[in-house]
Design a protein around this motif. Structure first.
Motif, PDB file in Angstrom:
ATOM      1  N   MET A  48       3.419  -4.674 -13.662  1.00  0.00           N
ATOM      2  CA  MET A  48       2.728  -4.745 -12.373  1.00  0.00           C
ATOM      3  C   MET A  48       3.646  -5.254 -11.260  1.00  0.00           C
ATOM      4  N   ARG A  49       4.852  -4.755 -11.222  1.00  0.00           N
ATOM      5  CA  ARG A  49       5.858  -5.290 -10.306  1.00  0.00           C
ATOM      6  C   ARG A  49       5.619  -4.793  -8.879  1.00  0.00           C
ATOM      7  N   LEU A  50       5.240  -5.715  -7.998  1.00  0.00           N
ATOM      8  CA  LEU A  50       5.085  -5.422  -6.578  1.00  0.00           C
ATOM      9  C   LEU A  50       6.002  -6.332  -5.787  1.00  0.00           C
ATOM     10  N   ASP A  51       6.012  -6.142  -4.479  1.00  0.00           N
ATOM     11  CA  ASP A  51       6.714  -7.063  -3.602  1.00  0.00           C
ATOM     12  C   ASP A  51       5.781  -7.389  -2.440  1.00  0.00           C
ATOM     13  N   VAL A  52       6.199  -8.299  -1.557  1.00  0.00           N
ATOM     14  CA  VAL A  52       5.300  -8.742  -0.487  1.00  0.00           C
ATOM     15  C   VAL A  52       4.946  -7.599   0.460  1.00  0.00           C
ATOM     16  N   GLN A  53       5.856  -6.659   0.655  1.00  0.00           N
ATOM     17  CA  GLN A  53       5.550  -5.524   1.518  1.00  0.00           C
ATOM     18  C   GLN A  53       4.473  -4.652   0.886  1.00  0.00           C
ATOM     19  N   ALA A  54       4.572  -4.441  -0.430  1.00  0.00           N
ATOM     20  CA  ALA A  54       3.554  -3.655  -1.119  1.00  0.00           C
ATOM     21  C   ALA A  54       2.205  -4.342  -1.058  1.00  0.00           C
ATOM     22  N   LEU A  55       2.193  -5.659  -1.202  1.00  0.00           N
ATOM     23  CA  LEU A  55       0.940  -6.402  -1.114  1.00  0.00           C
ATOM     24  C   LEU A  55       0.296  -6.233   0.258  1.00  0.00           C
ATOM     25  N   ALA A  56       1.122  -6.279   1.302  1.00  0.00           N
ATOM     26  CA  ALA A  56       0.607  -6.137   2.661  1.00  0.00           C
ATOM     27  C   ALA A  56       0.003  -4.756   2.880  1.00  0.00           C
ATOM     28  N   VAL A  57       0.693  -3.715   2.409  1.00  0.00           N
ATOM     29  CA  VAL A  57       0.193  -2.348   2.566  1.00  0.00           C
ATOM     30  C   VAL A  57      -1.089  -2.166   1.758  1.00  0.00           C
ATOM     31  N   LEU A  58      -1.092  -2.683   0.539  1.00  0.00           N
ATOM     32  CA  LEU A  58      -2.276  -2.560  -0.312  1.00  0.00           C
ATOM     33  C   LEU A  58      -3.485  -3.218   0.342  1.00  0.00           C
ATOM     34  N   GLU A  59      -3.285  -4.408   0.897  1.00  0.00           N
ATOM     35  CA  GLU A  59      -4.370  -5.110   1.578  1.00  0.00           C
ATOM     36  C   GLU A  59      -4.866  -4.314   2.779  1.00  0.00           C
ATOM     37  N   LYS A  60      -3.944  -3.800   3.580  1.00  0.00           N
ATOM     38  CA  LYS A  60      -4.321  -3.060   4.798  1.00  0.00           C
ATOM     39  C   LYS A  60      -5.135  -1.815   4.454  1.00  0.00           C
ATOM     40  N   LEU A  61      -4.660  -1.040   3.483  1.00  0.00           N
ATOM     41  CA  LEU A  61      -5.307   0.222   3.172  1.00  0.00           C
ATOM     42  C   LEU A  61      -6.653   0.026   2.479  1.00  0.00           C
ATOM     43  N   THR A  62      -6.776  -0.987   1.632  1.00  0.00           N
ATOM     44  CA  THR A  62      -8.065  -1.217   0.983  1.00  0.00           C
ATOM     45  C   THR A  62      -9.094  -1.731   1.982  1.00  0.00           C
ATOM     46  N   GLU A  63      -8.635  -2.418   3.008  1.00  0.00           N
ATOM     47  CA  GLU A  63      -9.565  -2.871   4.050  1.00  0.00           C
ATOM     48  C   GLU A  63     -10.170  -1.697   4.808  1.00  0.00           C
ATOM     49  N   GLU A  64      -9.466  -0.571   4.833  1.00  0.00           N
ATOM     50  CA  GLU A  64     -10.010   0.614   5.492  1.00  0.00           C
ATOM     51  C   GLU A  64     -11.188   1.195   4.720  1.00  0.00           C
ATOM     52  N   GLY A  65     -11.274   0.822   3.421  1.00  0.00           N
ATOM     53  CA  GLY A  65     -12.435   1.173   2.629  1.00  0.00           C
ATOM     54  C   GLY A  65     -12.502   2.605   2.155  1.00  0.00           C
ATOM     55  N   GLU A  66     -11.449   3.391   2.299  1.00  0.00           N
ATOM     56  CA  GLU A  66     -11.498   4.795   1.926  1.00  0.00           C
ATOM     57  C   GLU A  66     -11.039   5.044   0.490  1.00  0.00           C
ATOM     58  N   LEU A  67     -10.136   4.215   0.007  1.00  0.00           N
ATOM     59  CA  LEU A  67      -9.644   4.338  -1.365  1.00  0.00           C
ATOM     60  C   LEU A  67      -9.673   2.970  -2.023  1.00  0.00           C
ATOM     61  N   THR A  68      -9.893   2.953  -3.325  1.00  0.00           N
ATOM     62  CA  THR A  68      -9.849   1.692  -4.056  1.00  0.00           C
ATOM     63  C   THR A  68      -8.397   1.291  -4.292  1.00  0.00           C
ATOM     64  N   ARG A  69      -8.205   0.041  -4.690  1.00  0.00           N
ATOM     65  CA  ARG A  69      -6.851  -0.402  -5.038  1.00  0.00           C
ATOM     66  C   ARG A  69      -6.292   0.434  -6.180  1.00  0.00           C
ATOM     67  N   GLY A  70      -7.150   0.755  -7.152  1.00  0.00           N
ATOM     68  CA  GLY A  70      -6.698   1.588  -8.264  1.00  0.00           C
ATOM     69  C   GLY A  70      -6.238   2.954  -7.817  1.00  0.00           C
ATOM     70  N   ASP A  71      -6.959   3.561  -6.863  1.00  0.00           N
ATOM     71  CA  ASP A  71      -6.556   4.864  -6.314  1.00  0.00           C
ATOM     72  C   ASP A  71      -5.177   4.774  -5.670  1.00  0.00           C
ATOM     73  N   LEU A  72      -4.987   3.769  -4.834  1.00  0.00           N
ATOM     74  CA  LEU A  72      -3.731   3.620  -4.098  1.00  0.00           C
ATOM     75  C   LEU A  72      -2.552   3.405  -5.035  1.00  0.00           C
ATOM     76  N   LEU A  73      -2.716   2.507  -6.003  1.00  0.00           N
ATOM     77  CA  LEU A  73      -1.609   2.210  -6.906  1.00  0.00           C
ATOM     78  C   LEU A  73      -1.297   3.396  -7.816  1.00  0.00           C
TER      79      LEU A  73
END
Length: 274
Positions: A48-73
């Motif tokens: 599950m190797r991420l970095d802080v930039q990936a965390l930021a993008v993941l948070e931003k996109l999931t807040e949009e509510g269109e895709l789940t975290r699982g979808d994005l990853l």
């Protein structure tokens, strides 16, 4: 006056662009076809190797509510291994396009991958310990020796003070209690199965908040018990190590009933932004 055709000139101008697009398409097809139902069992996935930039993008996109975290990853992993480094500015719509592409090229492989990510990420709501000053490190698969040489299948959260029965441990997700009681290795522990299929394991508790039973429902944020130092022996053993919470996260795959994944980046995500 001889007329000079511009077609060859245009062809040579467009050739690098066409070759680049063809290369990208071929690479994408190879990566899509490389997915299999056993893909989540690979070490690269489990880290599950991420970095802080990936965390930021993941948070931003999931807040949009269109895709789940699982979808994005799942859409990102075959192409840049969670880092999102090649698509930092892409919209959720672009990730949906990748999702549809993978479904078209390799449905069974994509669905296995997405299901494994969903089990880990989609039901997360809160940190298991909210106390300020709790520390943890990326210790997944560090060597342990109690009961024989083995890898550490989790992440240890260390409280500010070495005091048992003081710090609350809460459920990170909604779910159903699957296991509760004593284990020689984990002491007083409780295991929660989340709606998307992840198994969240909380170990070394000093006590429970109430008498839990297998099959009972719990909600995210509900207090499960108190952090302690139990385990490494027969029932009631304590004091063999400093007070801490051992958090384990497990998924089911086609061939494995219980496969550990690294909780470290999950905790980092739940703490985001720092």
């Amino acid at each position: 006056m001889k007329r000079i055709s511009v077609l060859p000139f245009c062809f040579f101008i467009m050739l690098p662009i066409l070759c680049g697009k063809l290369k990208d398409t071929l690479v994408a097809q190879v990566l899509a076809q490389s997915l299999s139902e056993a893909f989540p069992e690979q070490t690269g996935f489990r880290q599950m190797r991420l970095d802080v930039q990936a965390l930021a993008v993941l948070e931003k996109l999931t807040e949009e509510g269109e895709l789940t975290r699982g979808d994005l990853l799942a859409a990102a992993y075959p192409f840049d291994g969670y880092s999102f480094r090649n698509r930092k500015q892409l919209s959720a719509e672009a990730y949906r396009t990748w999702k549809e592409y993978l479904l078209g090229e390799n449905r069974s492989g994509y669905e296995a991958l997405q299901g494994a990510y969903a089990a880990v990420w989609d039901d997360l709501r809160c940190m298991p310990v909210s106390e300020a000053g709790v520390q943890y490190e990326n210790s997944w698969m560090f060597e342990r020796t109690y009961g024989g040489k083995r890898g550490h299948e989790g992440c240890d959260l260390i409280p500010p003070a070495d005091i048992s029965d003081y710090y609350e441990v809460v459920s990170m997700t909604d779910g159903v209690v699957e296991q509760v009681g004593w284990l020689p290795l984990g002491g007083w522990r409780i295991g929660i199965r989340s709606p998307s299929g992840g198994y969240f394991y909380y170990a070394h508790l000093s006590s429970y908040s109430r008498a839990f039973s297998a099959g009972e429902r719990v909600t995210a944020g509900e207090v499960l018990g108190m952090m302690g130092d139990t385990g490494y022996g027969e029932e009631g053993t304590s004091g063999k190590f400093a007070v801490h919470l051992h958090l384990g996260i497990y998924i089911r795959t086609e061939r494995t009933e219980e496969l550990s994944v690294n909780p470290y980046w999950v905790l980092r995500f739940l703490e985001w932004p720092e």
